[in-house]
Design an enzyme around this catalytic site. Structure first.
Site, PDB file in Angstrom:
ATOM      1  N   CYS B 291       0.548  -0.990  -0.276  1.00 28.87           N
ATOM      2  CA  CYS B 291       0.096   0.142   0.293  1.00 28.87           C
ATOM      3  C   CYS B 291       1.138   1.028   0.111  1.00 28.87           C
ATOM      4  CB  CYS B 291      -0.964  -0.073   1.165  1.00 28.87           C
ATOM      5  SG  CYS B 291      -1.470  -1.969   1.757  1.00 28.87           S
ATOM      6  N   ARG B 320       7.513 -11.475   5.166  1.00 25.34           N
ATOM      7  CA  ARG B 320       6.777 -11.331   7.001  1.00 25.34           C
ATOM      8  C   ARG B 320       7.193 -12.258   7.453  1.00 25.34           C
ATOM      9  NH1 ARG B 320       0.145 -10.220   5.017  1.00 25.34           N
ATOM     10  NH2 ARG B 320       0.603  -8.184   4.087  1.00 25.34           N
ATOM     11  N   GLN B 338       1.453 -11.466  -3.109  1.00 23.33           N
ATOM     12  CA  GLN B 338      -0.063 -10.936  -3.580  1.00 23.33           C
ATOM     13  C   GLN B 338      -0.415 -10.557  -4.663  1.00 23.33           C
ATOM     14  OE1 GLN B 338       0.627  -8.544  -0.091  1.00 23.33           O
ATOM     15  NE2 GLN B 338      -1.442  -9.440   0.999  1.00 23.33           N
ATOM     16  N   ASP B 340      -2.013  -7.941  -5.656  1.00 24.44           N
ATOM     17  CA  ASP B 340      -2.518  -6.708  -5.192  1.00 24.44           C
ATOM     18  C   ASP B 340      -3.222  -5.267  -6.429  1.00 24.44           C
ATOM     19  OD1 ASP B 340      -3.015  -5.149  -2.539  1.00 24.44           O
ATOM     20  OD2 ASP B 340      -0.552  -4.934  -1.973  1.00 24.44           O
ATOM     21  N   HIS B 342      -4.893  -1.215  -6.408  1.00 20.43           N
ATOM     22  CA  HIS B 342      -5.653  -0.158  -5.514  1.00 20.43           C
ATOM     23  C   HIS B 342      -6.022   0.299  -5.908  1.00 20.43           C
ATOM     24  CE1 HIS B 342      -2.501  -1.737  -2.243  1.00 20.43           C
ATOM     25  NE2 HIS B 342      -3.709  -0.884  -1.528  1.00 20.43           N
ATOM     26  N   LYS B 426     -15.045  -3.974   4.882  1.00 18.83           N
ATOM     27  CA  LYS B 426     -14.737  -4.835   4.152  1.00 18.83           C
ATOM     28  C   LYS B 426     -15.457  -5.528   4.283  1.00 18.83           C
ATOM     29  CE  LYS B 426     -11.483  -7.576   6.846  1.00 18.83           C
ATOM     30  NZ  LYS B 426     -10.183  -8.116   7.045  1.00 18.83           N
ATOM     31  N   HIS B 472      -8.605  -1.500  -1.352  1.00 21.04           N
ATOM     32  CA  HIS B 472      -8.010  -2.323  -1.927  1.00 21.04           C
ATOM     33  C   HIS B 472      -7.957  -3.437  -1.964  1.00 21.04           C
ATOM     34  CE1 HIS B 472      -4.527  -0.241   1.361  1.00 21.04           C
ATOM     35  NE2 HIS B 472      -6.422   0.279   2.031  1.00 21.04           N
TER      36      HIS B 472
END
Lengths: 596, 596
Positions: B291, B320, B338, B340, B342, B426, B472
Site C-alpha cells: 500500500c 513478513r 500478492q 494486490d 489499489h 470490508k 484495496h
C-alpha cells in the site's frame, strides 16, 4: 569515446591542461587556493577555493587564458624537492601543505592517484612558466603538444575538500580534451544528443518511471506505461526462452547468510546490503545475485544424465547497495531485475548450448533493432595456468568452441587473453547505440567453480556421479538498465511492438467522436494498444502532445474519414494520408511482426 | 470444523477430558508429574513427565481408562484454597508447585490461560473422583455430560516444560473431542483426507517446490513445474485484470523506513523483517505490504478527476517475519506474492468499482472451480461512531452498497457489525474446499486512512483539490497460499488448464516411438503442454507413474493407434478408447476453455 591518439599521450595532455587551468585561475585570482586536479574520463578537473564565485561565463575567459598560456610553448619541468623545500614553495597554498604533510608522514596523499610519491620525504613538482604544482606527473613535454582547439571547459560544481562535509567547499571546474578539434566536436555533439535522449528526462516526459525520496535512491518505481514496457521486454525474452527449451523457476529474494558462506560471496561481494539481524535465528540477506539459489535448487534433487542439459531461468530482482553517488536513473540502480539463466550441462553439451544462446542473442538484438555490436571473448592466460581451476581439457575445448562459434557468425570480436575469470572463459556483448556510445549487454560465462563449491552432481550413463558444468547467461543484463539504454537509443520513439501506447485515435470535432470510438474498439479487439483522445482540444494541440509522447500512430478522424470509414494516418512525424481501417490493421500488424 | 454443540459447552467438555486424561495416566503411573492441560482447536492435550515412555499403543489403554472414569458419573467440584493449602495438596507435583508459586507472587501463571487466578493468594482446584487439579475451570458439571464415543487420543509429542529447552522434556498427549460420534468420525475422516492431500507431500511428489535449510524456513523455491503453476495462476488474474481496465505498476521490494513512518506501519506492524542498517544513509526495510508504495506513486504526479478511477495493480512479493513455528509449506510463508490492487476513486465511483471487483472474483472462482464460498461483510459499530475515521456519509453509502451488491449476487453472507477496520468497511471471501475446510481468500477493503496519511489529491471538475478513496483488493490473497489451497482442494489433480503437464504421449514399443514423436509435436504446436515418455519401461509402469504424477491425459500408442493415426486415451483413471488426434485436440481445447 574512440580517439585517434594513444591513451597514454592523451592522459598527459589532459593532465597538463589541468595545470594550465589552475595557472589561468591563479593569474586572475592571486589568492585562489588550489586543491587537486586529476584526469577523468574524457578530460580533467581542478578543485579551487576562489576569492569570488566563478560563473559559467568566466569559464570562457579562463579557457582563453589557458590557450594563451599554451601558445607560449612552455615546457613542463619536473623537479624533486625535500619536504622542507616543498613547504616553503607552497607556503601560501594550505591544501598543498596538507598534501605535503601526508607525503611526509604516509608517503602518499591517498586522495589523488597522480600525487603518489616514490619515497617518503621526496616531493615532485612540475613547473610550467611561472606556475608550479605539486605533482607526480607525467605531463606533455611542452604546451605546444596540446591541440589548443581540442579542449573546452564545460561546467562548474561544488566539491568538499577531500570529499568531506567537514572541509571547505571548493569550486570544481571541469574540462574535456581530445587529440583533435574533430574529436572534441564529435564528443560535444554526442553529449548534446545524449542530453536530449537522457532516459531520466524522457522517462519523466513519457510518464514511464520515477524515483521517490522517501523510498530511496536507485529504487525506481514504474508507472503503468513503464511497467508495460518492462513486461513487453521481459515477456519477449520469456517467449524466446520458452521456444528454446528454457524453464522458469522461482526463487525468494532473501536467504540466510549460510548460502553465501557456501558460495563465497559473503567474503568477496562488496555491494551486499547489510544483514537483517535476528535474535533467534541466523541473519538474512537480500540476494545480490541468483547463482547460489539456482545451485541449491539443482542440488535439492538427484539428477540423471538424461535430464541434462537442464536450462533454468528466472527473471528476478537482485539488490546491490551501490554508492548513492554512482546511481543514475535506470542505468545504475540498487534493485536490478536480471533475465538470468543457468544451464547445467555435461562438457560435451557446451558447444550446442552456447550455439543456442548465440542464436537467442541474435534473435533478441534483431527484435530490438540493435544492429551494431561486437563480442569480447575472454580466455585464460597461458603463461599462468596456476591461476585457473577446472579441467584443462574443458578449458581448451570451450575456448576453442567460443571462438569458432563467434567466427562462424561473422561477428566483430576481440580476444581478451588472460581476461577470463578463474573459473571459466566468457563472452561479453558490446552494443553501440544510435549516438555511438558503447554499452555492455549480454554475457555468457562458463563456470567450473560453483558446481564444485556446491558439490553438484548428476549420475552418468555408467552410473558414476559426475560434476556438471554451469553456464551463466543473460541477454538483457538487467531489465532496468536495458530500458535505460532502449530509451536513449530510440530517444523514446520505440519500435511499434514496444511502444506502450501504439496509437491515438483523435476525433477532430464532436461529431467524429462516435466513429472514433468504434475505431478504438476495433483496434483494441485486434490487440493494438490504442487510446481515444476525445477531450475538447484543437487537433493541432493533440498532435503536438502525441509527438511529444512519441506515439507511433496518430489516427485523425474528421468528416472525410467518417464518411469513408477510414483514418488519416500520421506516423514518424509525417501525414501519410487516409487509410481504410482494415488496411491500417494489416499495416500495424505487419510492422509489429517485423520483430520476429 | 462445524459442530452441533455450543462452543462454550464443547470447550468445557474438552477441558474436562484433559483432566480425565491426567487422572487416567496417574492411575497407571503413580509417580507421573503433571504439567498443564489446556483446550486447543478440536480438542485438548496434557503435558506429563511419565516414569516410562508412553507409546502409541498405550494411548488406547489410557483412552479406555478415561471412558471408565467418565462412566462413573463423577462430578467436577470446584474449591478455593489458600496458597499454603494448595502447596500441601500438590506436594508431590513439582510443576504444580511452580505454578502455585507464580500465583502467589504474580497472581497468574502466565503459561496457561485456564490457570489465570482471580486474586493473589487464592488458588482454585477442581476435583473429579480421586483426582484433583489446579485449575481455573470451567468444566462440565458431571462426567456424564461427556459423550464417551466422541473423543479420541490422537498422538504423542515431546514438549519442554514451559517451552524452554532448559527445562525437562515432558510427554504431550493430544486428544480430539466433539459433541457426537458422528462429528468425531467426520473430523477424523477429514484429517485422514487432509493428510493425503497435504500440499507439502503432494508438492514433493509432483516436484512443485521445496524448502531448503541454507536458504531458510518459510522461503519456498519452485521447480519448473511449480513455477509454471504460479505463472498460470498469476497470468489468469493478470488477464482478468487487463480485461477489466486494471493497469500493472512496478515497485521495488525495499524502501527507506521513512515510508513506513508516514504510513504508520513502523510502529504498528509486528512482522517487519529487521532493518538493514547503513552508516551513511537511513535504514532500509523489506516491504511487508504494498500500500505505501502505491500511495507514493500516486502522489508523485498530479491527478485529475478525468483519470479516476485509477486501477493500479502489482503482483509483487512481500516479506513478513512470521515465527518459524507458525510456518507451514506454502500456506504460511515469509515471502508472499500478492495479487494486490489499489483503486483510487471518488466516493461516487465506489459502487461501480466494487461491482467490477465482485464480477472478477466470481469469474476467478468459476475458472478455478471454487463453487462453495460465502462472504463476510464487516461494518462499523453504530454504538461507537468515535472509533472510525472518514466521512460518515461515505461509510453509510458504502456499507449499504456492499450489502446490496452481495445480496444481488445471491451469495451466502454474514454481516459482522463492528468488525470493520477503523478506516473503512470490508468484504472477506471464505472458500470451503473439497473436504469441508474453510480458507479465507479474496478481500475488498475500503480505506479512508491512507489517502489522508499520504495527503493524496485529485483536482475535481470544479477545480477544487479533493481526497480520493482507496479500495484495496486481492483475489488470490497470495500466490503461495493460493497454490497450497489449490493443491489440497484438487489433491494435485488440477483442472486441465492448470496442469503443469497436460498430457503424456506413451509409445508401448520401439516401433511406436516415431509416431509418438509426431503426436507430441502436434500437441505442442497446438499449445498443449505434453511430454514424450519413450524411455524403455513397460506401459504399465508408465501408467502408474502418470497416475502418481496426476497427468490429466495419458495417450498410449501401440500398433493399432499407429495404423489408425489415433491415440488410446486414459484420463481420470479410466481408459476411454481410441481417438483420432484431431478429435483429441478438439476435446483438450474444449476442456481448457471451460475455465472461461
Amino acid at each position: 569515446m574512440m580517439t585517434s591518439m594513444e591513451s597514454e599521450q592523451l592522459h598527459k595532455v589532459r593532465h597538463s591542461l589541468a595545470h594550465l587551468l589552475a595557472a589561468a585561475v591563479l593569474e586572475e585570482d592571486k589568492n585562489a587556493k588550489l586543491g587537486v586536479g586529476p584526469v577523468i574520463e574524457n578530460g580533467f578537473y581542478y578543485d579551487i577555493l576562489t576569492s569570488k564565485p566563478v560563473s559559467q561565463t568566466d569559464l570562457l575567459k579562463i579557457e582563453q587564458k589557458m590557450r594563451s598560456l599554451a601558445k607560449k610553448n612552455l615546457a613542463f619541468v619536473r623537479s624533486e624537492l625535500s619536504v622542507a623545500q616543498a613547504k616553503e614553495m607552497f607556503a601560501s597554498q594550505p591544501f598543498k601543505i596538507e598534501l605535503i604533510n601526508d607525503i611526509e608522514t604516509k608517503g602518499t596523499t591517498a586522495m589523488d592517484e597522480s600525487l603518489k610519491q616514490a619515497g617518503k620525504g621526496i616531493v615532485s613538482v612540475y613547473a610550467t612558466g611561472a606556475f608550479s604544482d605539486l605533482c607526480q606527473g607525467p605531463h606533455v613535454e611542452n604546451t605546444k603538444d596540446i591541440a589548443r582547439d581540442a579542449f573546452r571547459l564545460t561546467k562548474i560544481a561544488g566539491a568538499y575538500w577531500r570529499g568531506s562535509e567537514k572541509n571547505p567547499m571548493l569550486t570544481r571546474i571541469y574540462g574535456v580534451a581530445f587529440a583533435t578539434k574533430e574529436e572534441l566536436d564529435a564528443y560535444l555533439k554526442q553529449q548534446e544528443e545524449a542530453a536530449k535522449r537522457d532516459h531520466r528526462k524522457i522517462g519523466k516526459e513519457l510518464g514511464l518511471f520515477t524515483i521517490i525520496d522517501e523510498i530511496g535512491p536507485g529504487l525506481p518505481l514504474f508507472y503503468p506505461k513503464g511497467a508495460l514496457l518492462r513486461t513487453l521486454v521481459e515477456n519477449y525474452i520469456g517467449e524466446l526462452q520458452k521456444k528454446s527449451g528454457y524453464h522458469p523457476i522461482w526463487i525468494p529474494h532473501v536467504t540466510k547468510g549460510e548460502l553465501y558462506r557456501i558460495s563465497g560471496h559473503l567474503e568477496k561481494f562488496d555491494a551486499l546490503y547489510p544483514p537483517m539481524e535476528l535474535k533467534d535465528e541466523a541473519s538474512y540477506y537480500l540476494k545480490p545475485m541468483n547463482c547460489p539459489h539456482f545451485m541449491m535448487l539443482y542440488k535439492s534433487a538427484p539428477h540423471s544424465y538424461r535430464e541434462l542439459p537442464l536450462r533454468w531461468t528466472s527473471t528476478t530482482t537482485n539488490y546491490r547497495y551501490e554508492k548513492s553517488g554512482e546511481l543514475s536513473g535506470l542505468t545504475r540502480v540498487r534493485a536490478l531485475t536480471q533475465d538470468d539463466c543457468h544451464v547445467f550441462a555435461t562438457p560435451e553439451q557446451i558447444e550446442k548450448e552456447i550455439a543456442l544462446m548465440l542464436a537467442m542473442i541474435q534473435a533478441a538484438y534483431r527484435a530490438f533493432g540493435f544492429a551494431d555490436f561486437w563480442v569480447r571473448i575472454s580466455t585464460h592466460d597461458p603463461a599462468h595456468p596456476e591461476n585457473y581451476i577446472g579441467d584443462k581439457a574443458v578449458w581448451k575445448q570451450s575456448e576453442a568452441t567460443l571462438e569458432k562459434l563467434i567466427r562462424s557468425k561473422k561477428w566483430k570480436h576481440e580476444i581478451g587473453t588472460g581476461e577470463a575469470a578463474f573459473y571459466g572463459p566468457k563472452l561479453d556483448f558490446m552494443f553501440r547505440d544510435a549516438i555511438g556510445r558503447e554499452w555492455q549487454l549480454s554475457t555468457i560465462q562458463l563456470d567450473m567453480n560453483l558446481p564444485e563449491r556446491f558439490a553438484l552432481e548428476y549420475t552418468d550413463k555408467d552410473g558414476v556421479k559426475k560434476r556438471p558444468i554451469v553456464i551463466h547467461r543473460a541477454i538483457l543484463g538487467s531489465t532496468e538498465r536495458f530500458l535505460g539504454i532502449l530509451i536513449e537509443h530510440f530517444a523514446g520513439a520505440f519500435p511499434l511492438w514496444l511502444a506502450p501506447e501504439q496509437a491515438w485515435v483523435m476525433p477532430i470535432g464532436k461529431s467524429h467522436k462516435k466513429y472514433a470510438g468504434e475505431v478504438l474498439k476495433l483496434l483494441s479487439a485486434h490487440g493494438i494498444r490504442a487510446q481515444l483522445k476525445d477531450e475538447d482540444a484543437t487537433i493541432g494541440k493533440k498532435i503536438r502532445e502525441g509527438e511529444q509522447q512519441k506515439i507511433p500512430y496518430m489516427l485523425i478522424i474528421g468528416d472525410k474519414e467518417v464518411k469513408s470509414q477510414s483514418v488519416a494516418v500520421r506516423t514518424k512525424g509525417a501525414d501519410k494520408g487516409a487509410l481504410k481501417t482494415k488496411k491500417l490493421l494489416a499495416q500495424l500488424h505487419m510492422e509489429i511482426e517485423k520483430k520476429k
